[in-house]
Design an enzyme around this catalytic site. Structure first.
Site, short mmCIF file in Angstrom:
data_model
loop_
_atom_site.label_atom_id
_atom_site.label_comp_id
_atom_site.label_asym_id
_atom_site.label_seq_id
_atom_site.Cartn_x
_atom_site.Cartn_y
_atom_site.Cartn_z
N ASP A 1 7.52 20.76 -6.29
CA ASP A 1 7.90 19.54 -5.51
C ASP A 1 8.65 18.63 -6.44
O ASP A 1 9.69 17.93 -5.93
CB ASP A 1 6.62 18.63 -5.11
CG ASP A 1 5.88 19.28 -4.09
OD1 ASP A 1 6.34 20.27 -3.57
OD2 ASP A 1 4.66 18.99 -3.77
N GLY A 2 8.45 18.54 -7.73
CA GLY A 2 9.27 17.65 -8.61
C GLY A 2 10.86 18.22 -8.67
O GLY A 2 11.72 17.21 -8.78
N ASN B 1 9.99 10.38 -2.54
CA ASN B 1 8.42 10.13 -2.36
C ASN B 1 8.08 8.52 -2.43
O ASN B 1 7.43 8.03 -1.48
CB ASN B 1 7.65 10.67 -3.67
CG ASN B 1 7.38 12.33 -3.21
OD1 ASN B 1 7.48 12.49 -2.12
ND2 ASN B 1 6.49 12.66 -4.18
N LYS C 1 -3.63 -2.48 -17.59
CA LYS C 1 -3.27 -3.92 -17.39
C LYS C 1 -2.86 -4.17 -16.24
O LYS C 1 -2.26 -3.47 -15.58
CB LYS C 1 -2.09 -3.88 -18.52
CG LYS C 1 -2.51 -3.29 -20.14
CD LYS C 1 -3.31 -4.48 -20.83
CE LYS C 1 -3.55 -4.32 -22.03
NZ LYS C 1 -2.44 -4.15 -23.19
N ASP D 1 -2.85 -3.02 -10.69
CA ASP D 1 -2.59 -2.33 -11.90
C ASP D 1 -1.28 -1.99 -11.33
O ASP D 1 -0.15 -1.56 -12.26
CB ASP D 1 -3.06 -0.87 -12.11
CG ASP D 1 -4.41 -1.08 -12.63
OD1 ASP D 1 -4.85 -1.94 -13.08
OD2 ASP D 1 -5.17 -0.07 -12.98
N GLN E 1 9.81 9.75 -11.79
CA GLN E 1 10.77 10.55 -12.66
C GLN E 1 11.58 9.57 -13.40
O GLN E 1 12.07 10.06 -14.51
CB GLN E 1 11.64 11.75 -12.06
CG GLN E 1 10.69 12.90 -11.39
CD GLN E 1 11.42 13.46 -10.63
OE1 GLN E 1 12.65 13.50 -10.04
NE2 GLN E 1 11.03 15.19 -10.31
#
Length: 284
Positions: free
Chosen positions: A63-64, A137, A148, A167, A238
């Site tokens: 998928d990446g 996505n 944080k 977050d 990414q």
């Protein structure tokens, strides 16, 4: 019938099976007399160019890899055949044993084509655009540290929708609904729906819930002053861009869509069902 004169193959060079499957594909294309270009990538942010005269782009990896390819070619209208070197993924429905069948289906006009909504993401700083990108996505605004809380102001079509202490916030497409947004508690949408999902990540206030809005909406998120941590924008998991207080992140529907070849053997619901093990017993 579709005439394939030139095919570009973008292969994830990190995957062990990439070179062997790549050779199978190039041998097939040579046998058909189809010109081809091979591009090996090793990082998701790696720059590469897909020629305009490409008739089909084959994404070979996971998928990446498809996410990287989609950002490169969606404006050119190239069709992407997403081949997964495992079994199949949420986006890469086609396994390494099915690519030939799907190419033949495409040539013979029998392919299942899916046109996926994409996001256009821009950052404005003191009235000037300092960053822009596209996402298949999602776009995520979050702390660059661990656990944080950030403070973000959300607007939908100039209407103030709320202030979120969390977050972070995820703005996802239907394609991205099975990614980070799902892990953060967001809903799963059909890939063909034209909508955005806005999902808070571990919101400080329990009444802050995921929101689905029409993709014609203009989403604006402001980084409020007084942050106790650095804030970062991440596109498709990414590409990262460091934000500053008072920055405005503007997100809207891209004019172009990513065109994917889907599997003739299984539909989107079957992929979701099998990946999430909905037919098996529940797992903790």
């Amino acid at each position: 019938m579709v005439t394939l004169g030139h095919v570009t193959i973008v292969a994830n060079g990190v995957k062990k099976e990439s070179l062997s499957v790549l050779k199978e594909i190039t041998d097939y294309l040579d046998g058909k007399g189809i010109r081809h270009l091979e591009i090996l990538t090793y990082e998701s942010t790696e720059d590469f160019t897909v020629p305009y005269d490409t008739d089909l782009v084959i994404s070979l990896g996971g998928d990446g890899t498809v996410l990287s390819v989609a950002r490169k070619v969606h404006e050119m209208g190239h069709v992407i055949l997403p081949v997964n070197l495992g079994t199949f993924g949420y986006i890469t429905e086609i396994s390494k044993d099915e690519w030939k069948e799907e190419i033949e289906n495409y040539i013979n006009g029998k392919a299942v084509i899916s046109r996926r909504l994409m996001l256009r993401v821009a950052v404005k700083r003191k009235g000037r655009q300092v960053f822009s990108s596209y996402a298949l996505n999602e776009a995520t605004i979050s702390s660059s540290g661990i656990s944080k809380v950030v403070k973000l102001e959300l607007y939908l079509d100039k209407t103030k929708a709320g202030i979120f202490k969390a977050d972070g916030l995820i703005v996802a497409t239907p394609t991205g609904s099975t990614g980070y947004s799902l892990a953060a508690g967001g809903p799963i949408l059909s890939s063909e729906i034209s909508a955005f999902i806005i999902t808070p990540i571990c919101a400080f206030t329990l009444s802050n819930r995921p929101l689905v809005t029409d993709s014609s909406s203009h989403v604006s998120i402001k980084v409020m002053p007084g942050q106790r941590t650095d804030v970062v924008l991440t596109v498709d998991g990414q590409i990262s861009f460091v934000l500053e207080e008072e920055d405005e992140i503007e997100i809207e529907k891209s004019r172009s869509r990513t065109i994917l070849l889907s599997s003739n053997r299984r539909n989107y619901m079957e992929v979701i069902r099998d990946k999430l093990n909905w037919l098996g017993e529940m797992h903790a």
